[in-house]
Design an enzyme around this catalytic site. Structure first.
Site, PDB file in Angstrom:
ATOM      1  N   GLU A  98      36.183 -42.537  52.912  1.00  0.00           N
ATOM      2  CA  GLU A  98      37.281 -41.821  52.248  1.00  0.00           C
ATOM      3  C   GLU A  98      37.128 -41.813  50.729  1.00  0.00           C
ATOM      4  OE1 GLU A  98      37.634 -43.998  54.667  1.00  0.00           O
ATOM      5  OE2 GLU A  98      38.762 -43.022  56.276  1.00  0.00           O
ATOM      6  N   PHE A 125      49.859 -51.176  64.083  1.00  0.00           N
ATOM      7  CA  PHE A 125      48.419 -51.011  63.948  1.00  0.00           C
ATOM      8  C   PHE A 125      48.110 -49.954  62.886  1.00  0.00           C
ATOM      9  CE2 PHE A 125      44.410 -48.885  65.233  1.00  0.00           C
ATOM     10  CZ  PHE A 125      43.570 -49.942  64.933  1.00  0.00           C
ATOM     11  N   GLN A 126      47.277 -50.315  61.936  1.00  0.00           N
ATOM     12  CA  GLN A 126      46.879 -49.439  60.825  1.00  0.00           C
ATOM     13  C   GLN A 126      48.062 -48.940  60.008  1.00  0.00           C
ATOM     14  OE1 GLN A 126      44.029 -46.540  62.402  1.00  0.00           O
ATOM     15  NE2 GLN A 126      42.389 -48.022  61.982  1.00  0.00           N
ATOM     16  N   LYS A 144      53.226 -39.895  62.138  1.00  0.00           N
ATOM     17  CA  LYS A 144      52.638 -39.201  63.284  1.00  0.00           C
ATOM     18  C   LYS A 144      53.684 -38.386  64.035  1.00  0.00           C
ATOM     19  CE  LYS A 144      49.124 -39.891  66.794  1.00  0.00           C
ATOM     20  NZ  LYS A 144      48.250 -40.863  67.473  1.00  0.00           N
ATOM     21  N   MET A 173      23.899 -50.947  31.975  1.00  0.00           N
ATOM     22  CA  MET A 173      24.892 -51.028  30.910  1.00  0.00           C
ATOM     23  C   MET A 173      25.409 -52.451  30.749  1.00  0.00           C
ATOM     24  SD  MET A 173      26.214 -49.417  28.541  1.00  0.00           S
ATOM     25  CE  MET A 173      26.603 -47.672  28.520  1.00  0.00           C
TER      26      MET A 173
HETATM   27  C1  LIG Z   1      32.993 -49.791  40.648  1.00  0.00           C
HETATM   28  C2  LIG Z   1      32.456 -50.392  39.414  1.00  0.00           C
HETATM   29  N1  LIG Z   1      32.049 -51.672  39.404  1.00  0.00           N
HETATM   30  C3  LIG Z   1      31.544 -52.211  38.274  1.00  0.00           C
HETATM   31  C4  LIG Z   1      31.447 -51.494  37.128  1.00  0.00           C
HETATM   32  C5  LIG Z   1      30.908 -52.129  35.854  1.00  0.00           C
HETATM   33  N2  LIG Z   1      29.694 -51.445  35.400  1.00  0.00           N
HETATM   34  C6  LIG Z   1      29.695 -50.505  34.435  1.00  0.00           C
HETATM   35  S1  LIG Z   1      28.201 -49.871  34.120  1.00  0.00           S
HETATM   36  C7  LIG Z   1      27.494 -50.883  35.245  1.00  0.00           C
HETATM   37  C8  LIG Z   1      26.019 -50.853  35.492  1.00  0.00           C
HETATM   38  C9  LIG Z   1      25.586 -49.603  36.119  1.00  0.00           C
HETATM   39  O1  LIG Z   1      24.268 -49.768  36.538  1.00  0.00           O
HETATM   40  P1  LIG Z   1      23.456 -48.554  37.080  1.00  0.00           P
HETATM   41  O2  LIG Z   1      24.257 -47.793  38.078  1.00  0.00           O
HETATM   42  O3  LIG Z   1      22.135 -49.032  37.552  1.00  0.00           O
HETATM   43  O4  LIG Z   1      23.301 -47.614  35.813  1.00  0.00           O
HETATM   44  P2  LIG Z   1      22.587 -47.885  34.403  1.00  0.00           P
HETATM   45  O5  LIG Z   1      23.587 -48.491  33.494  1.00  0.00           O
HETATM   46  O6  LIG Z   1      21.443 -48.798  34.661  1.00  0.00           O
HETATM   47  O7  LIG Z   1      22.184 -46.541  33.960  1.00  0.00           O
HETATM   48  C10 LIG Z   1      28.438 -51.697  35.858  1.00  0.00           C
HETATM   49  C11 LIG Z   1      28.141 -52.717  36.872  1.00  0.00           C
HETATM   50  C12 LIG Z   1      31.918 -50.170  37.172  1.00  0.00           C
HETATM   51  N3  LIG Z   1      31.925 -49.373  36.106  1.00  0.00           N
HETATM   52  N4  LIG Z   1      32.381 -49.638  38.316  1.00  0.00           N
END
Ligand SMILES: Cc1ncc(C[n+]2csc(CCOP(=O)(O)OP(=O)(O)O)c2C)c(N)n1
Lengths: 581, 201
Positions: free
Chosen positions: A70, A132-133, A182, A496
């Site tokens: 979803e 349920f659900q 429902k 990042m």
């Molecule tokens: C759902 C979620 N969990 C954690 C983060 C924190 N976060 C921001 S950027 C990042 C790293 C992303 O890594 P990648 O997808 O390999 O992309 P890159 O930065 O290497 O281009 C994370 C973990 C987030 N933005 N969203």
């Protein structure tokens, strides 16, 4: 309800609507058809089976896309809404189906994306019994919806959906959720002919435009020496690209964008001076603290844009145009608030602003661009090192697509590279998770974006981390045959986060080193063509192959492991303290 | 904890809303999300049929209150929000005091007590008596002090209700809204009233 209504209003009440027997489920789908919906993203389950049952008979009118989760469904609907400008529609069952929508709702709310989510719910007589659900999705989603409503009787359905669509798309758009028990789906009632909603007594989608503020704003602009425009997605949401361009060109004022505003003015336009914010361009950040009049249009001074607020544009008089009155003075105090839809307010302002050219001031932006090119951009786009950079991929892509593609990006370093460097000739061409920064957004959003704009090329730019968050949507691509070009920028890191750890946590790389499967093989498992590239010589041909390929294609590019995105405004610093290195 | 900024004071927020299930939660989370404590909250029907009136009291700076008021007004089912300092409103709270009747009858000059505190006896039973006062906090507090030595059993104070001194009511404003953008009659949640019918499906 309201006794002292003028009699003229009572006389204007609509003619008696036509009644026909229908179930709640039929009324639901009739409402969607009447609202002009052509595509729905969804996933069935016990509490929404009656609606799915009727969907079987509505196949001709409603294209239902079976997603694999979803969350994928709602991100796809967001992509659809963002590329098409229409309302995205999602169906999900109760309980886990509904809770899987929460991230997407939060994302859509903060990025003002119009969505109508319809969730099934347990029978009304079971509400509150931990059936349920059963989950209290109304209360769970209250903070992440513009509006939500629980239907417990079929007779409520037409009106509830009419309100839902109206609220989702009017004013500052946003996601709404209608939860239908429902029993209400099964119940037969005398359904009136569907009446779209155009007004709700307690809802003012756009504030009344105040001419005195337009006049004050024009006076400030006409007296300014160094005026500067910041624009955001409000321009796009208001379909005011033309009005915006006329204002910019007429006033001759340099303009910079937030990542959701990009594309409203082509990236190559001479007055487009670049991107704002933490990983924005050097000039727009530094000169924010030197302009004398700051004209913010349909943007909300997000902290990623402003950096440290007490050192943000203190020298400037601020004119803030926004449809949402709560944005005015929220973060940055406006000297002149211009409430209203910018499609309406911008032409009024343009009419009062003197045509000017700010040559010397614009030259300062160009000087900063030159510095940034020398310090960062040239090496990023045309690297002298052996390893591939994310920037050069974007550069090559730009050369091939010539700014005609829709770029959907995920979250991380690659997102900042995609937003900074993508050449975009058209509005609604940059689809990314701006306010929430939701990893896993891009793959499903790209599916939706393509369905919302079938004539355009859709390229998803995704990190190796984010791709694995919604990788299952490759199944949706396989089954629907939708044509999206998927590019994974693989740096083998949660890049990042690694960058932050490198710069601010003494290179303590705590759990950012991520292993990936053979993405090309995974795609092949879903019968999606693909290629992996790790040498420069192969990049251009691979990009050309991907774009020429009929149907979806996955291109994995191995890039420098430890590359940083600069410039950067470190958190807690002023925009003027942006670091080039 | 941290010292309070000097410009924080009590504000009375008045919101006119549709009578809608779930709206209280929507409004409450506007405060809780910002970790702002609601000092007092009262919801009641207004002078206009179908329109409810929230009275919310918080201690904050005007800047914060103004933003909160805008956020509340932004909710779809909210028609209008005002905020006022205590000086701008007439406000009252009601308090009930339960005391043992025998003690009171024996030891207190009840008449004097009532007169001094503007109180009135609501119920007199053999076992206990309930008094009522209305007024500002200090006023309702004073009877607590007077009754405490006589075995005050229970005390309760209502939320604050407030009327804005300068307003000429909302009726007028609503008529103006409706004149500009007339709506069809919308019956909100009428079905929730027939629970039996709905719930036995
Ligand atoms: C759902 C979620 N969990 C954690 C983060 C924190 N976060 C921001 S950027 C990042 C790293 C992303 O890594 P990648 O997808 O390999 O992309 P890159 O930065 O290497 O281009 C994370 C973990 C987030 N933005 N969203």
């Amino acid at each position: 309800m309201f006794q002292n209504l003028p009699s003229a209003l009572l006389a204007a009440s609509p003619a008696v609507p036509v009644l026909a027997p229908a179930t709640g489920a039929v009324a639901t789908l009739q409402a969607l058809v009447a609202e002009g919906v052509d595509t729905i993203f969804g996933y069935p389950g016990g509490a929404i089976i009656p609606i799915y049952d009727v969907l079987y008979d509505f196949k001709e009118q409603l294209n239902h896309v079976l997603v694999r989760h979803e969350q994928g469904g709602i991100h796809a609907a967001q992509g659809y809404a963002r590329s098409s400008g229409r309302v995205g529609v999602v169906l999900a069952t109760s309980g886990p189906g509904a809770t899987n929508l929460v991230t997407g709702l939060a994302d859509a709310l903060i990025d003002s994306t119009p969505l109508v989510c319809i969730t099934g719910q347990v029978f009304a007589h079971l509400l509150g019994t931990d059936a349920f659900q059963e989950t209290d999705i109304i209360n769970i989603t209250t903070p992440v919806t513009k509006w939500n409503y629980q239907v417990t009787n079929a007779e409520e359905i037409p009106e509830a959906l009419a309100k839902a669509f109206y609220i989702a798309r009017s004013g500052r758009p946003g996601p709404v959720l209608v939860d239908i028990t429902k029993n209400a789906q099964i119940q037969t009632f005398d359904a009136p002919e569907y009446q779209p909603c155009h007004h709700i007594r307690s809802y003012r989608p756009a504030p009344v435009v105040r001419p005195e503020y337009i006049e004050q704003a024009a006076a400030l602009i006409n007296n300014a020496q160094r005026p500067f425009i910041l624009w955001g997605q409000g321009v796009v949401l208001g379909s005011a690209e033309q009005e915006f361009r006329e204002f910019v060109e007429h006033s001759g004022i340099p303009a910079a964008w937030t990542i959701l505003g990009v594309g409203a003015l082509p990236t190559g336009h001479p007055l487009n001076v670049g991107m704002l914010g933490m990983h924005g361009n050097y000039g727009p950040n530094v000169l924010t603290n030197e302009c004398d009049v700051l004209i913010a249009i349909g943007m909300r001074f997000d902290d990623r844009v402003t950096g440290r607020l007490d050192k943000y544009a203190k020298q400037a008089q601020v004119i803030h145009l926004d449809i949402d009155p709560t944005e005015i003075d929220k973060n940055v105090k406006a000297t002149v608030p211009v409430w209203g839809d910018c499609k309406e307010t911008l032409p009024l302002l343009t009419a009062l602003v003197e045509p000017r050219q700010h040559t010397a001031w614009l030259a300062r932006f160009n000087d900063h661009t030159e510095q940034e090119v020398n310090a960062v951009i040239r090496e990023e786009l045309f690297p002298t090192t052996e390893e591939l950079t994310m920037g050069e991929i974007m550069q090559q892509l730009n050369e091939i697509t010539q700014g005609e593609a829709i770029i959907v990006s995920d979250v991380g370093q690659h997102q900042m590279i995609a937003c900074r460097y993508a050449q975009l000739n058209h509005s609604r061409s940059n689809i990314t998770s701006g306010g929430l920064g939701t990893m896993g957004f891009a793959l499903p959003a790209a599916i939706g974006a393509k369905l919302g704009a079938p004539d355009r090329t859709v390229v998803a730019v995704i990190g190796d981390g984010g791709f694995q968050m919604t990788i299952q949507e490759l199944g949706t691509i396989m089954q629907t045959g939708v044509d999206v070009k998927i590019m994974i920028f693989n740096n083998q890191f949660l890049g990042m986060v690694r960058q932050w750890q490198e710069l601010f946590h003494q290179r303590r790389y705590s759990f950012v080193d991520i292993q990936s499967p053979d993405f090309v093989a995974v795609a092949a498992g879903y019968r999606i063509a693909g290629q992996r590239v790790d040498a420069r010589a192969d990049l251009r041909p691979a990009l050309e192959r991907m774009l020429a390929h009929p149907g979806s294609f996955l291109l994995e590019v191995m890039v420098t492991k430890e590359n940083n995105i600069f410039p950067m405004v470190p958190q807690g610093c002023s925009v003027a303290e942006i670091r080039l290195r | 904890m941290s010292t309070e900024p000097v410009d924080r004071q009590e504000y009375n927020i008045t919101a006119y809303t549709e009578n809608q299930v779930g709206l209280l939660n929507r409004i409450a989370i506007i405060f809780s999300r910002r970790k702002i404590n609601i000092e007092s909250l009262n919801v009641s029907p207004s002078e206009i049929e179908g329109i409810h009136r929230f009275n919310i009291v918080i201690v904050e700076t005007e800047e914060v209150v103004e933003k909160l008021a805008k956020q509340i007004e932004k909710q779809v089912e909210v028609l209008k929000v005002y905020y006022n300092t205590n000086a701008d409103v007439i406000w009252q709270e009601m308090a009930l005091y339960k005391v043992p009747t025998d003690v009171i009858a024996e030891k207190v000059l009840v008449e004097r007590l009532l007169r001094e505190n503007g109180a009135r006896a609501v119920v007199i039973r053999k076992d206990y008596t309930v008094f009522e006062t209305t007024g500002h906090r200090e006023e309702t507090d004073s009877l607590i002090k007077a009754l405490q030595p006589y075995g005050l059993i229970e005390f309760v104070r209502s939320a604050r209700i407030a009327i804005i001194k300068a307003s000429d009511g909302f009726h007028h404003k609503l008529k103006d809204f409706e004149r500009r953008e007339p709506s069809e009659e919308v019956a909100e949640n009428e079905f929730l009233n027939d629970r039996e019918q709905v719930f036995t499906m």
